[in-house]
Design a protein around this motif. Sequence first.
Motif, mmCIF file in Angstrom:
data_model
loop_
_atom_site.group_PDB
_atom_site.id
_atom_site.type_symbol
_atom_site.label_atom_id
_atom_site.label_comp_id
_atom_site.label_asym_id
_atom_site.label_seq_id
_atom_site.Cartn_x
_atom_site.Cartn_y
_atom_site.Cartn_z
ATOM 1 N N GLY A 17 0.887 -0.916 0.144
ATOM 2 C CA GLY A 17 0.209 0.174 -0.085
ATOM 3 C C GLY A 17 0.810 1.222 -0.108
ATOM 4 O O GLY A 17 2.406 1.215 -0.037
ATOM 5 N N THR A 18 -0.043 2.393 0.070
ATOM 6 C CA THR A 18 1.293 3.730 -0.177
ATOM 7 C C THR A 18 0.779 4.566 0.845
ATOM 8 O O THR A 18 2.057 5.309 1.143
ATOM 9 C CB THR A 18 0.578 4.435 -1.040
ATOM 10 O OG1 THR A 18 -1.262 4.791 -1.249
ATOM 11 C CG2 THR A 18 0.718 3.898 -2.896
ATOM 12 N N ARG A 19 -0.511 4.231 1.917
ATOM 13 C CA ARG A 19 -0.158 4.958 3.216
ATOM 14 C C ARG A 19 0.378 4.460 3.685
ATOM 15 O O ARG A 19 1.031 3.447 4.177
ATOM 16 C CB ARG A 19 -1.551 4.834 3.777
ATOM 17 C CG ARG A 19 -2.552 3.814 4.048
ATOM 18 C CD ARG A 19 -4.040 4.211 4.406
ATOM 19 N NE ARG A 19 -4.173 3.101 5.357
ATOM 20 C CZ ARG A 19 -3.976 2.788 6.186
ATOM 21 N NH1 ARG A 19 -3.426 3.053 7.270
ATOM 22 N NH2 ARG A 19 -4.146 1.322 6.894
ATOM 23 N N THR A 20 0.411 4.904 4.879
ATOM 24 C CA THR A 20 1.899 5.002 5.886
ATOM 25 C C THR A 20 1.457 3.662 6.844
ATOM 26 O O THR A 20 -0.111 4.341 7.457
ATOM 27 C CB THR A 20 2.021 6.517 7.101
ATOM 28 O OG1 THR A 20 1.953 7.340 6.248
ATOM 29 C CG2 THR A 20 2.982 5.683 8.278
ATOM 30 N N GLU A 21 1.869 2.776 7.384
ATOM 31 C CA GLU A 21 1.623 1.821 7.740
ATOM 32 C C GLU A 21 1.601 1.994 9.517
ATOM 33 O O GLU A 21 1.795 3.204 10.342
ATOM 34 C CB GLU A 21 2.789 0.659 8.013
ATOM 35 C CG GLU A 21 2.418 0.360 6.436
ATOM 36 C CD GLU A 21 1.515 -0.984 5.845
ATOM 37 O OE1 GLU A 21 0.657 -0.710 6.921
ATOM 38 O OE2 GLU A 21 2.249 -0.553 4.902
ATOM 39 N N VAL A 121 0.933 -6.668 -11.877
ATOM 40 C CA VAL A 121 0.236 -6.653 -12.104
ATOM 41 C C VAL A 121 -0.470 -5.189 -12.091
ATOM 42 O O VAL A 121 0.395 -4.872 -10.564
ATOM 43 C CB VAL A 121 -0.978 -7.165 -12.083
ATOM 44 C CG1 VAL A 121 -1.419 -8.773 -13.763
ATOM 45 C CG2 VAL A 121 -1.314 -7.263 -10.952
ATOM 46 N N THR A 122 -0.761 -4.410 -12.041
ATOM 47 C CA THR A 122 -0.626 -2.349 -11.451
ATOM 48 C C THR A 122 -2.555 -2.970 -11.402
ATOM 49 O O THR A 122 -2.790 -2.689 -12.499
ATOM 50 C CB THR A 122 0.325 -1.572 -12.259
ATOM 51 O OG1 THR A 122 1.306 -1.686 -12.564
ATOM 52 C CG2 THR A 122 -0.006 -0.053 -11.219
ATOM 53 N N ILE A 123 -2.536 -2.224 -10.030
ATOM 54 C CA ILE A 123 -4.015 -2.102 -9.936
ATOM 55 C C ILE A 123 -4.475 -0.293 -9.534
ATOM 56 O O ILE A 123 -4.018 -0.273 -8.642
ATOM 57 C CB ILE A 123 -4.890 -2.769 -9.250
ATOM 58 C CG1 ILE A 123 -4.387 -3.018 -7.956
ATOM 59 C CG2 ILE A 123 -5.267 -4.261 -10.117
ATOM 60 C CD1 ILE A 123 -5.363 -4.057 -6.797
ATOM 61 N N ARG A 124 -5.675 0.261 -9.574
ATOM 62 C CA ARG A 124 -5.929 1.092 -8.647
ATOM 63 C C ARG A 124 -7.098 0.837 -7.841
ATOM 64 O O ARG A 124 -7.987 -0.414 -8.223
ATOM 65 C CB ARG A 124 -6.066 2.293 -9.571
ATOM 66 C CG ARG A 124 -7.200 3.683 -7.989
ATOM 67 C CD ARG A 124 -8.394 4.319 -9.513
ATOM 68 N NE ARG A 124 -9.436 3.756 -10.602
ATOM 69 C CZ ARG A 124 -10.032 4.173 -9.334
ATOM 70 N NH1 ARG A 124 -10.476 3.842 -8.018
ATOM 71 N NH2 ARG A 124 -11.198 2.920 -10.530
ATOM 72 N N LEU A 125 -6.947 0.648 -6.595
ATOM 73 C CA LEU A 125 -7.765 0.011 -5.328
ATOM 74 C C LEU A 125 -8.431 1.232 -4.282
ATOM 75 O O LEU A 125 -7.305 1.626 -3.764
ATOM 76 C CB LEU A 125 -6.441 -1.318 -4.599
ATOM 77 C CG LEU A 125 -6.958 -2.004 -3.631
ATOM 78 C CD1 LEU A 125 -8.763 -2.101 -3.821
ATOM 79 C CD2 LEU A 125 -6.038 -2.553 -2.703
ATOM 80 N N LYS A 126 -9.250 0.440 -4.138
ATOM 81 C CA LYS A 126 -10.125 1.705 -2.732
ATOM 82 C C LYS A 126 -10.584 0.518 -1.792
ATOM 83 O O LYS A 126 -11.388 -0.730 -2.609
ATOM 84 C CB LYS A 126 -10.770 2.581 -2.951
ATOM 85 C CG LYS A 126 -11.307 3.564 -2.150
ATOM 86 C CD LYS A 126 -12.433 4.016 -2.561
ATOM 87 C CE LYS A 126 -13.560 4.878 -2.089
ATOM 88 N NZ LYS A 126 -14.331 5.441 -2.696
ATOM 89 N N GLU A 137 -6.570 3.126 -0.055
ATOM 90 C CA GLU A 137 -6.730 3.374 -1.096
ATOM 91 C C GLU A 137 -5.288 3.425 -1.254
ATOM 92 O O GLU A 137 -4.027 3.923 -1.015
ATOM 93 C CB GLU A 137 -7.463 4.753 -1.292
ATOM 94 C CG GLU A 137 -8.887 5.004 -1.191
ATOM 95 C CD GLU A 137 -9.530 6.394 -0.888
ATOM 96 O OE1 GLU A 137 -9.479 7.479 -0.363
ATOM 97 O OE2 GLU A 137 -9.611 6.981 -2.660
ATOM 98 N N ASN A 138 -5.302 3.289 -2.858
ATOM 99 C CA ASN A 138 -3.888 3.061 -3.052
ATOM 100 C C ASN A 138 -4.142 2.887 -4.479
ATOM 101 O O ASN A 138 -5.084 2.487 -6.214
ATOM 102 C CB ASN A 138 -2.964 2.233 -2.972
ATOM 103 C CG ASN A 138 -1.883 1.603 -3.739
ATOM 104 O OD1 ASN A 138 -1.105 2.152 -5.128
ATOM 105 N ND2 ASN A 138 -0.894 1.253 -3.475
ATOM 106 N N PRO A 139 -3.205 4.620 -5.464
ATOM 107 C CA PRO A 139 -3.724 4.397 -7.330
ATOM 108 C C PRO A 139 -3.013 3.727 -7.858
ATOM 109 O O PRO A 139 -3.065 3.617 -9.111
ATOM 110 C CB PRO A 139 -3.096 6.296 -7.164
ATOM 111 C CG PRO A 139 -2.210 6.079 -6.353
ATOM 112 C CD PRO A 139 -2.553 5.676 -4.741
ATOM 113 N N ALA A 140 -1.524 3.027 -7.614
ATOM 114 C CA ALA A 140 -0.610 2.503 -8.523
ATOM 115 C C ALA A 140 -0.333 1.420 -7.588
ATOM 116 O O ALA A 140 0.886 1.516 -7.262
ATOM 117 C CB ALA A 140 -0.082 3.020 -8.519
#
Length: 412
Positions: A17-21, A121-126, A137-140
């Motif tokens: 994920g992209t947000r801070t753990e 694979v690269t996905i956008r995830l919510k 939320e992760n745009p890539a």
Amino acid sequence: MASSGEEPRSGSPGRAGTRTEPAPTADAAHLDTAEDFEVLEEEEEEEEEEEEDMSELPPLEDVSRPPAPPREDAQPPEQGGGDAPEDPEEWLDVLGSGTLKKKTLVPGQGVDTRPHKGQDVTIRLKATLEDGSVVEENPALTFTLGDCDVLQALDLCVQLLEMGETALIVSDAKYCYGAQGRSPDVPPNAALTLEVELLAARDAPDLELLGGKEKVELANRKRERGNFFYQQADYVLAINSYDIALKVIGSSSKVDFSPEEEAELLDVKVKCLNNLAASQLKLDHYEAALKSCNLVLEHQPGNIKALFRKGKVLAQQGEYREAIPILKAALKLEPSNKTIHAELSKLVKKHADQKNMETEMYRKMLGNPSAAGAPGKCKDKLPWSIPWKWLFGATAIALGGVALSVVIAARN
């Protein structure tokens, strides 16, 4: 392998994920210890200050928190986060059990554009909870399809997406964070609704062309995912992740590595093998666990964890005589370790009980079923100081004589 966002901190559950753990929970911190069997307060304070991965997961003792029982009445919600369509005919029941459903929101470019297992694979995830709370939320987000690098719900459903397709996935907790949840934002047994868009798919990099640091980074990511599954008490998937990490490390290479990189790869390999043995031991796969321990000891004969687990495996197989000296060797390396002390004491007692049972059995075989009934006669007639191997030899000779007599009689 490409990856998006920052690397998970040590002690995180291994999700990408992209947000801070979030900071590790108390149980996760206890599990994510370094070499010690038990965590001292001073060492915990030091680990909180460290930014690099110091984990040697799993520890020698069992996980202190037992997994919560699965909910029998858990059902996938008909809508999650207030966005899921209500028409059941538009849903694809992925597994045929109603626990994992997929619905296309925006069509893709055709079935032939679906990704294959082993591709990156690269996905956008919510991701949202049933009450609409957004938990990720992760745009890539980039991961290897089929390697269990992400939630099982994603691993199972993304391979059904067409390029450019946006889909809604409603998943039971079993294929997300399970009975453990993810502290602090995902409660135990929580179903999730995932909005996913497939952005890209490409072949994974050739392992033979990876540099030393790239191999170490990739293997560590797979190992950390195994650690996550171990914390979730999903030992089968943990074994899968550790095996993948070991394949990365053991793959042939067309690139020369520096001595430092070779040492790093060996360090990751030893960690993976130790963790693999711990997972195999949880599943009672004793021969496999013994093999993993022996592979560690080939590289590091004084590895305490491998010695401890090898002794424990042998003990589980009833080989107390072999297990005791191995645990003694581990205790000599770390005399203050309470876990080894406890296991060794238990085995010494079991070994003594085993010897007493054998003694009683031999007495019955030699015509003295009750030593207590006639102690004087036993002492006079039977020389119990004779070594056991002599008794075994005498028994073997007697049995051989009987067999020979049978053969001679048959011939006559």
